[in-house]
Each structure stands twice: as structure tokens, then as C-alpha cells.
Design an enzyme around this catalytic site. Structure first.
Site, short mmCIF file in Angstrom:
data_model
loop_
_atom_site.label_atom_id
_atom_site.label_comp_id
_atom_site.label_asym_id
_atom_site.label_seq_id
_atom_site.Cartn_x
_atom_site.Cartn_y
_atom_site.Cartn_z
N ARG A 30 0.81 -1.21 0.00
CA ARG A 30 0.00 0.00 0.00
C ARG A 30 0.86 1.27 0.00
NH1 ARG A 30 -5.38 -0.12 2.83
NH2 ARG A 30 -4.45 -1.87 3.93
N SER A 31 1.90 1.30 0.84
CA SER A 31 2.73 2.50 0.92
C SER A 31 3.55 2.70 -0.35
CB SER A 31 3.65 2.43 2.15
OG SER A 31 4.54 1.33 2.05
N ASP A 76 8.08 -11.36 -0.11
CA ASP A 76 8.89 -12.33 -0.86
C ASP A 76 8.11 -13.61 -1.09
OD1 ASP A 76 10.98 -10.51 -0.71
OD2 ASP A 76 11.87 -11.46 1.05
#
Length: 478
Positions: free
Chosen positions: A199-200, A267
Site C-alpha cells: 500500500r505504501s 517475498d
């Protein structure tokens, strides 16, 4: 399920990190400064960054070629030794650069609480010679690859020229590229098939608010336009949002679990998607399965992997059904969800008027042919046309309830036609199971399922068992 997937070859290029953990217990505050005193108990080191992506993909069953840069130092030796213990990872394309420092992150923990993190790194642009080695290694590895992953931790490996060369070479070979991005300018990833910002990162790249589904979708659309590919936004406990280039948006919920540590969860998502795509599955299926993998890995402490057995068990848990009866539209949606979890769909059909051992044998045999079993039963009107005005003995809802209660049955649908052909066409099962009293070319829908790679299985019957014979015995008082 995914145990039947045949994973392919994945090339992973990016920043190689070593994640170190110093753990112990804290019982007092230092008299020298207002800081906790850790009584050290354990020290471990595991691959991180692109190396963790490789570990996750290999643990699932993919063949992995790992490309990146390490220095000529003890951290590099530790990293390579840890990677060499995992079957399926080719380390021959890792570049040893004497001017590079192998990046290490040391997390100091008291129990599950992280006290401090210490980073050892010197971020700089690799030399032209080293970048040329990376590009050549990627081109060579792609000769036998199914998917390419660029794991960008903004530590210097994925420079503009390296990313562009990788995307160009992959496009020439028709290989999808997945990028875990760390850039504000997403145009650098032009030619990639998919990017996976959180989101960031999406906010940083687009400048758009990303609080809810609507805002996430709009920001993903802008991001997609910037590089020309699909966007998967990872949203922590809010799940994931997949925005595809055709404008379709899919919000995927994550299984609720107690979150201990999100280290390396991204990951795991990237590695799972790459592995599922390498097995020939579609993107939406890969995303749904990756959401389950993420739910598992965040419950583990530190950088971790998810095994195929763990993931398969979680997927089965998420698609449990109680043999419900559904109309065709609802059944199609349920089955689509099962497929996205990697399930193989088996199908059988019949009137099932009075359930007898022959029916049970057929259903048990059918259940063994797939992960989920769909049973189609003739409606009352259909049975009357086939069996006569005195049939069925039980109405369709009663018959559906009985069949749905059987352990092997996951879904029941009622069809009104004389044959289940239209139902089969709508549901597209992987295998149709009928009794051995049929020939394969007589099985309704058999030719259709074979057009998309499905099959027909003929199950052994219990002789002398039929509703008609039971009714006849009842009529003569036997």
C-alpha cells in the site's frame, strides 16, 4: 490441489541480503543508559531479499536460478552456504564483486519482540562490468525459464539498464516478468507482466490515497498505465487487490491468523505467484494461492518459507463445503473459487431415487478422482420423463439432501434436462465418472471435457443393485 502442479523454472534477479537474528531474554535495564540488557541465547542467519524469494520458490518445488551480487566477505559465505542447503537453487550466476559489501540486517529480539535492527550495507551503483555480468547471466538463465522475478530492495542491483535489459530479453522470449518494486517512477518497469507494491509503495508511486477498495483500484489503474502491466497491491490484513490491464479488479481476502512477523511476507507472495504461473496456472489462481501462503508465513517468526504440504493443507481448509445444493450460477461461482485454490473437480450424475450400495460405490469412486466432487441429480420432471409417471419416489430436494450428506460429496446441482450435458458445459469439470456399464464414448459430456484436457473414468459397479429392482421387490412383497 497444488501437489499435482508441475512447477517450472524461475529466474530471480535482485538484491541479495542476509537476515541475521540475535535472540534472548531481557530482565533488566542497563545502568549505563535507559536501554534493555539482552541475555543472548541464539544467533541465526537466513537468506533475505531476492535470496528469500529463491528459498520460497524452491521450497514449493520450482527450479530456481538466482542472480545478484555479493562481496568477498564472511556474510557472502554464510549466505551461499545457507542457500546451498536448499535443493533446486542454482547459485552459479551470482556475481562476486570485491568492491561490494554483502548486505546484512541484524534484528535483536527478546522473545518475539524486536528491540533494534542493525544494517550493514553500502548502497552504490555496481560497476559497468558487474552490471554487464548481471545482464548476461539473466539472458543465459532465461533460455530455459518460465517466469522471471525482479526482487528490488533498492540496494543497487536493479539499475535502470539492468531492469530494462531483463524486461526486453524476457519479452523477446515470451516470458512474464514479475517485479517487487521500490521505485517512485514505475515506467522503469515497462514490459513487466506484473508488479506487486504494498500500500505504501503504491502511494509513493502514484501520490494517490490508498485507504479503501475504491482508492486502491484507482491508484492501481494509474500504476498500471505507468508501465503497461498488471498490478497486485498487497494490503496486509486487508488482503490483496489485483488490477489487470483489461480493467478487471479482484479483491482477495486473507485467512485470518495471528500475525507475528511480516518480515519477508512480500517475498513469499512473489515467489508463490511465480511458481504457480510456472506451473501453467492463470494469474488470478496464482494470487489466491499466494494469499494463503502469506497467511501462513506471517505466523512464523523472522524470514521464513512455506512448504508445499503446508500450503496444500491451508488451501483445503479454505474450500471446505458441506455438500450444499446450489443452482447452476452459484455452483459455477463455487467451482471457480475451488479452481483458484488449485482444486481438481470431479463430476458424476444420476437420479439417485433410492440410494443403495451401488450409488455409494459410484460416489466413492468419483470422489477419489478429484479434490472436490460435484454430483448432478435429475429434477423430478426429468426423472418422470426417463422413468415414468410413478417416479421419482422421493422429490428432488429430498434426493439432493441425502446425496449432499454423503462424506465424499462437496456440491449438488439439480438439472432439468434429460441429460447433464448443459450442466457439464457450464461447470467444466476435470473428470466425469460413470459406472462401468457405460462405454467411454457413451458418457454424456465425455467428448466435451476432452476438448479442454479433461477425462472420463468408468468405475466398477456392484452388480444387481438398482432403484428399479428394489421397487420391483417391494411390489411383489419380497
Amino acid at each position: 490441489m497444488i501437489n499435482d502442479f508441475k512447477f517450472g523454472r524461475v529466474v530471480i534477479i535482485g538484491d541479495l541480503l542476509l537476515d541475521c537474528y540475535v535472540s534472548g531474554s531481557v530482565h533488566r535495564i542497563s545502568p549505563e543508559a535507559p536501554v534493555p540488557v539482552l541475555h543472548r541465547a541464539h544467533h541465526t542467519a537466513v537468506p533475505g531479499g531476492a535470496a528469500n524469494v529463491a528459498m520460497n520458490a524452491a521450497t514449493l518445488g520450482s527450479k530456481v536460478t538466482l542472480i545478484g551480487i555479493v562481496g568477498q566477505d564472511s556474510a557472502a559465505d554464510t549466505l551461499k552456504n545457507a542457500l546451498s542447503e536448499i535443493s533446486g537453487i542454482d547459485l552459479s550466476h551470482i556475481v562476486d564483486d570485491p568492491n561490494w559489501i554483502t548486505i546484512a540486517k541484524t534484528r535483536v529480539l527478546s522473545g518475539r519482540q524486536q528491540i533494534v535492527r542493525i544494517d550493514e550495507e553500502r548502497i552504490e551503483t555496481p560497476s559497468a562490468e558487474t552490471r554487464a555480468q548481471l545482464i548476461q547471466a539473466a539472458r543465459t538463465a532465461m533460455e530455459n525459464a518460465d517466469v522471471v522475478v525482479c526482487s528490488d530492495y533498492a540496494k543497487g542491483v536493479l539499475t535502470d539498464d539492468v531492469v530494462q535489459a531483463v524486461c526486453l530479453a524476457a519479452r523477446e522470449r515470451g516470458i512474464p516478468v514479475i517485479v517487487d518494486p521500490k521505485r517512485k517512477d514505475l515506467s522503469a518497469y515497462e514490459g513487466a507482466y506484473l508488479i506487486t507494491p504494498n500500500r505504501s509503495e503504491l502511494y509513493m508511486a502514484t501520490g494517490l490515497s490508498c485507504k479503501d477498495d475504491r482508492e486502491i483500484t484507482e491508484a492501481a489503474r494509474v500504476a498500471s498505465a505507468a508501465f503497461g502491466g498488471n498490478v497486485l497491491v498487497t494490503r496486509s490484513e486487508d488482503g490483496m487487490t489485483l488490477y489487470e490491464t483489461n480493467g478487471k479488479t479482484t479483491h482477495v481476502q486473507v485467512r485470518k491468523s495471528e500475525v507475528y512477523d511480516v518480515s519477508g511476507a512480500g517475498d513469499t507472495v512473489v515467489a508463490t505467484i511465480a511458481s504457480i504461473l510456472s506451473a501453467g496456472q492463470d494469474l488470478e489462481t496464482a494470487v489466491v494461492i499466494a494469499s494463503s501462503a502469506a497467511s501462513i508465513v506471517v505466523s512464523k517468526l523472522g524470514t521464513a518459507t512455506v512448504s508445499r504440504a503446508e500450503l496444500s493443507a491451508a488451501l483445503l481448509l479454505e474450500i471446505q463445503e458441506d455438500g450444499e445444493t446450489a443452482d447452476l450460477a452459484r455452483a459455477r461461482d463455487i467451482i471457480e473459487g475451488w479452481r483458484h485454490h488449485g482444486a481438481r473437480i470431479a463430476f458424476t450424475n444420476g437420479c439417485f431415487d433410492l440410494v443403495h450400495p451401488g450409488h455409494i460405490a459410484l460416489i466413492k469412486a468419483a470422489g477419489k478422482q478429484g479434490d472436490k466432487l460435484v454430483v448432478a441429480i435429475n429434477s423430478d420432471a426429468s426423472v418422470k420423463r426417463l422413468k415414468g409417471e410413478k417416479r421419482p419416489l422421493q422429490d428432488e430436494q429430498a434426493r439432493a439432501t441425502v446425496i449432499g450428506a454423503l462424506r465424499d460429496v462437496d456440491l449438488v446441482v439439480i438439472f432439468d434436462e434429460d441429460t447433464p450435458l448443459e450442466t457439464i458445459k457450464a461447470l467444466r469439470p476435470d473428470v466425469i465418472v460413470k459406472g462401468a456399464d457405460y462405454r467411454e464414448n457413451e458418457v454424456v459430456g465425455g467428448d466435451f471435457v476432452k476438448t479442454y484436457g479433461g477425462s472420463v473414468v468408468l468405475a466398477d459397479l456392484i452388480s444387481g443393485r438398482s432403484t428399479t429392482s428394489i421397487v420391483r421387490k417391494m411390489q411383489v412383497g419380497v
